[in-house]
Enzyme design. Structure first.
Site, PDB file in Angstrom:
ATOM      1  N   ALA A 121       5.570   4.200   2.307  1.00 36.29           N
ATOM      2  CA  ALA A 121       6.240   5.433   2.899  1.00 36.29           C
ATOM      3  C   ALA A 121       6.622   5.174   4.163  1.00 36.29           C
ATOM      4  CB  ALA A 121       5.416   6.593   2.731  1.00 36.29           C
ATOM      5  N   GLY A 176       0.932  -1.206   0.030  1.00 34.65           N
ATOM      6  CA  GLY A 176       0.188  -0.174   0.072  1.00 34.65           C
ATOM      7  C   GLY A 176       0.756   1.439   0.109  1.00 34.65           C
ATOM      8  N   CYS A 177       0.168   2.323  -0.417  1.00 36.49           N
ATOM      9  CA  CYS A 177       1.018   3.686  -0.255  1.00 36.49           C
ATOM     10  C   CYS A 177       1.426   4.226   0.842  1.00 36.49           C
ATOM     11  CB  CYS A 177       0.191   4.693  -1.041  1.00 36.49           C
ATOM     12  SG  CYS A 177      -1.395   4.967  -0.339  1.00 36.49           S
ATOM     13  N   PHE A 178       0.559   4.376   1.914  1.00 34.17           N
ATOM     14  CA  PHE A 178       1.089   4.918   3.107  1.00 34.17           C
ATOM     15  C   PHE A 178       2.010   3.657   3.726  1.00 34.17           C
ATOM     16  CE2 PHE A 178      -2.367   8.071   4.087  1.00 34.17           C
ATOM     17  CZ  PHE A 178      -1.479   9.169   4.335  1.00 34.17           C
TER      18      PHE A 178
END
Length: 321
Positions: free
Chosen positions: A137, A132-134
């Site tokens: 990061a 996933g994106c979060f």
């Protein structure tokens, strides 16, 4: 000979970004753009920016390809694969969250596709669960400390652009609401927390508690996160840990200067900076949620699984203004 590619859910943001990236990839050819809701529509009629890039028409009929990207809404990939048997020889990269925590599906075992820690496993796999994106990061911000068993209580905030909510219009993605506005959502209960902890705890020898507050930003794309932990190490030592951990990771850059989101928008890079005050450090990380947080990382995983250079088709310049 180029490998054939299919994109399931090509009408969404991550699907259309894959079209943009793969249309210029030297080793693949897009053969299938699948959509149940937009079958018969030309992809460039949905996304005019693809007018000179791709002239394929979306279809709801399946054809076998060498590489298949699943860009479906979360919790739909497993059902789609049940309804549409795919050859065991086809490389499948799922951009949804169906296989991130539990990767077993029939004869397949989906490998978690974060190249910075699972490069060797991805290289040997035909089934990859794109992070996933979060999750991407935040994990990249924390993993070097996890390797040194330095994580216990982590407090993280992160802000994301409206494309992170998907293409379907929602009250919180409408321009009149999002413009000049900011809000927290899914406080301490975001779906990526379990995904992050599963990977972080592989490296960290003690259970980590992650307290995460995500924010909606009034911009289209990008993510910026800040994680605060207690740490007695000197700044030089911390930076050495990070630079050593990512020395073989072409898309992670560790900066000793202040960073901002525009350094990564329209790229597959993650840029990290650490600040220290007393016995606390703040680790900032920033990515493009649609690229390193989704489609770009999927192409990176495709490259690794095929034995190609990681940056093939991903040499992109950030949008500075």
């Amino acid at each position: 000979m180029k490998k054939s590619v299919g994109i399931i859910g090509a009408n969404g943001y991550t699907g259309s970004e894959l079209v943009r990236l793969l249309a210029f990839h030297p080793n693949v050819e897009i053969k299938l753009l699948y959509s149940r809701s937009k079958a018969g529509v030309k992809i460039s009629d949905l996304y005019p920016d693809l007018e000179a890039v791709c002239d394929l028409v979306l279809t709801n009929e399946i054809s076998q390809v060498d590489i298949l990207f699943l860009c479906l809404p979360h919790k739909e990939s497993r059902n789609w694969l049940n309804e549409n048997p795919i050859s065991d020889e086809t490389l499948i990269i799922d951009l949804g969250n169906d296989f991130r925590l539990e990767g077993n599906f029939g004869n397949r075992n989906f490998i978690y596709g974060l190249p910075e820690i699972y490069f060797n496993e991805i290289k040997e796999s035909k089934s990859i669960a794109n992070p996933g994106c979060f999750a991407t990061a935040i994990q990249l911000a924390l993993l070097p400390l996890a390797k040194e068993n330095l994580l216990k209580d982590v407090y993280t905030t992160g802000i994301t652009g409206s494309t992170g909510a998907g293409q379907s219009l929602q009250p919180t993605t409408h321009f009149t609401w999002r413009n000049d506005n900011i809000s927290a959502y899914k406080t301490l209960n975001h779906q990526h927390v379990d995904e992050i902890l599963k990977q972080v705890n592989v490296l960290n020898n003690q259970e980590v508690e992650l307290n995460f507050v995500p924010w909606r930003g009034d911009f289209a794309r990008g993510i910026f996160t800040s994680s605060i932990i207690g740490c007695d190490l000197e700044s030089e030592t911390i930076y050495s840990l990070y630079k050593d951990f990512y020395k073989d990771s072409p898309f992670v850059k560790v900066s000793e200067k202040p960073i901002d989101m525009k350094q990564v928008v329209n790229t597959n890079f993650c840029v990290i900076q650490i600040e220290k005050q007393g016995n606390k450090i703040a680790i900032h990380s920033t990515i493009d949620n649609l690229l390193k947080g989704a489609s770009g990382q999927a192409v990176q995983n495709m490259n690794i699984a095929n034995g190609w250079e990681q940056n093939l088709g991903l040499n992109l310049k950030p949008v500075a203004f």
